[in-house]
Design a protein around this motif. Structure first.
Motif: not given
Length: 370
Positions: A160-180
């Motif tokens: 599941e993580l690998t599939q999600k990571a591949c999707s992140f390559m096209h649509t990255p997840p939002a930057l966590p607030d603590i890193l903004g």
């Protein structure tokens, strides 16, 4: 057609949760048994289940009642070394003629998951065990688990993580607030609960075993000192274990480090947006590697066997000396200062895309063809 899915701890739940969708794709009713306080770990998978049943103890009578009422075609469980429904339901279901499958989530303590704590007999062995890869199968057999019970399926959570990571390559997840707020390189320290689990000295063992040579506080203080000796400004994020409610504070934070502690956060999102990850032996180190992040294990003064899965699989470096970690960190941070490195998702055989479907196939056909 009904299948009972049972898991009560984080590792088990992360590997059982993807099976809910796999059941839905086959029009199978997924009846999920867990603790109420653990339900949140299932996430959105809850919406695809036919029914969730919260149980407050090992509850043999309640488990038998569920089996008799729902007449499942199979029971699939996570694993735990402690008394829990995931263990107790296995012999109960087998006594009713229901086929049982257990899903491994780690690459160690194979036999321990099925043992009676007093007699050491494997009274909780299921009909079949879904193992992640040939490495896990060989180790499980070496610990005395019957070879005919061990079937290589892949690991659902890592698939599941690998599939999600591949999707992140096209649509990255939002930057966590603590890193903004920062442009500094981000180092994530994956803390654990070794002090509580294994004690703080050889003379002071913990409930899970003897002292392992270090604690999470020792590693954190080492890490702060090592980074403090480097000529670069960084943001160091300590990601505490989910069970920690009050994290300890560091003794001293060098001027070149902005230090933050965070507990509950989307871990995959945090890892994706980090530059470097340092941990001890957490499964999250393997997850970080799948996400393509520069990752290492630091275990100063380790006593006992190597228990870090990512290290044992040869996927990340392990360091025991501060100087070694310092050299590695310096090299990684130099690359960061040259510019953010392009992301690369790492695909591994144990994260086979059809892992969840393989386990459902195993449960229904009592065999698997990959």
């Amino acid at each position: 057609m009904n299948i009972i899915l049972c898991a009560t701890d984080a590792g088990g739940i992360r590997n059982i949760a993807p099976l809910i969708a796999a059941c839905a794709r086959r029009s199978i009713n997924a009846i999920v048994i867990t603790y109420e306080q653990s339900a949140g770990i299932f996430g959105d998978a809850i919406k695809k289940s036919s029914r969730f049943i919260f149980i407050n103890s090992t509850g043999q009578k309640e488990l038998i009642s569920i089996i008799e009422q729902d007449a499942p075609n199979a029971v699939i469980c996570g694993t735990t070394r402690f008394a829990a429904p995931d263990r107790e339901i296995i012999p109960l279901a087998r006594s009713q003629g229901v086929f049982t499958v257990v899903v491994f989530d780690e690459w160690f303590n194979y036999r321990l998951r099925f043992e009676n704590t007093q007699t050491k007999e494997m009274v909780y062995l299921p009909d079949a065990i879904a193992v992640q890869d040939d490495f896990a199968r060989r180790e499980a057999i070496a610990e005395g688990i019957p070879a005919e019970k061990c079937h290589i399926t892949g690991c659902p959570s890592l698939a599941e993580l690998t599939q999600k990571a591949c999707s992140f390559m096209h649509t990255p997840p939002a930057l966590p607030d603590i890193l903004g707020h920062t442009k500094r390189p981000v180092i994530v320290f994956l803390s654990e609960t070794h002090a509580a689990d294994y004690g703080t000295s050889i003379a002071s063992p913990g409930p899970l075993g003897p002292y392992i040579g270090y604690t999470e506080d020792i590693v954190r203080e080492n890490l702060l000192a090592i980074i403090g000796g480097l000529d670069v400004k960084v943001l160091l994020v300590e990601k505490t274990h989910p069970s920690i409610t009050h994290a300890s504070l560091p003794g001293f934070v060098p001027e070149n480090i902005e230090f933050l502690t965070v507990g509950h956060i989307d871990l995959w999102q945090l890892l994706w947006h980090s530059d470097v990850v340092v941990g001890m032996r957490s499964m999250a180190l393997l997850e970080s590697r799948i996400l393509g992040v520069k990752t290492s294990s630091y275990q100063p003064g380790l006593i006992g066997p190597e228990m870090c899965t990512a290290v044992r699989l040869g996927l990340i470096d392990k360091f025991e000396q501060p100087s070694e970690l310092g050299e590695w960190l310096s090299a990684q941070l130099d690359k960061c200062l040259e510019g953010r490195q392009p992301k690369t998702v790492n695909n591994y055989s144990f994260a086979a895309e059809k892992a969840a479907d393989n386990i459902i196939q195993l449960a229904l056909s009592k065999e698997i063809t990959l």
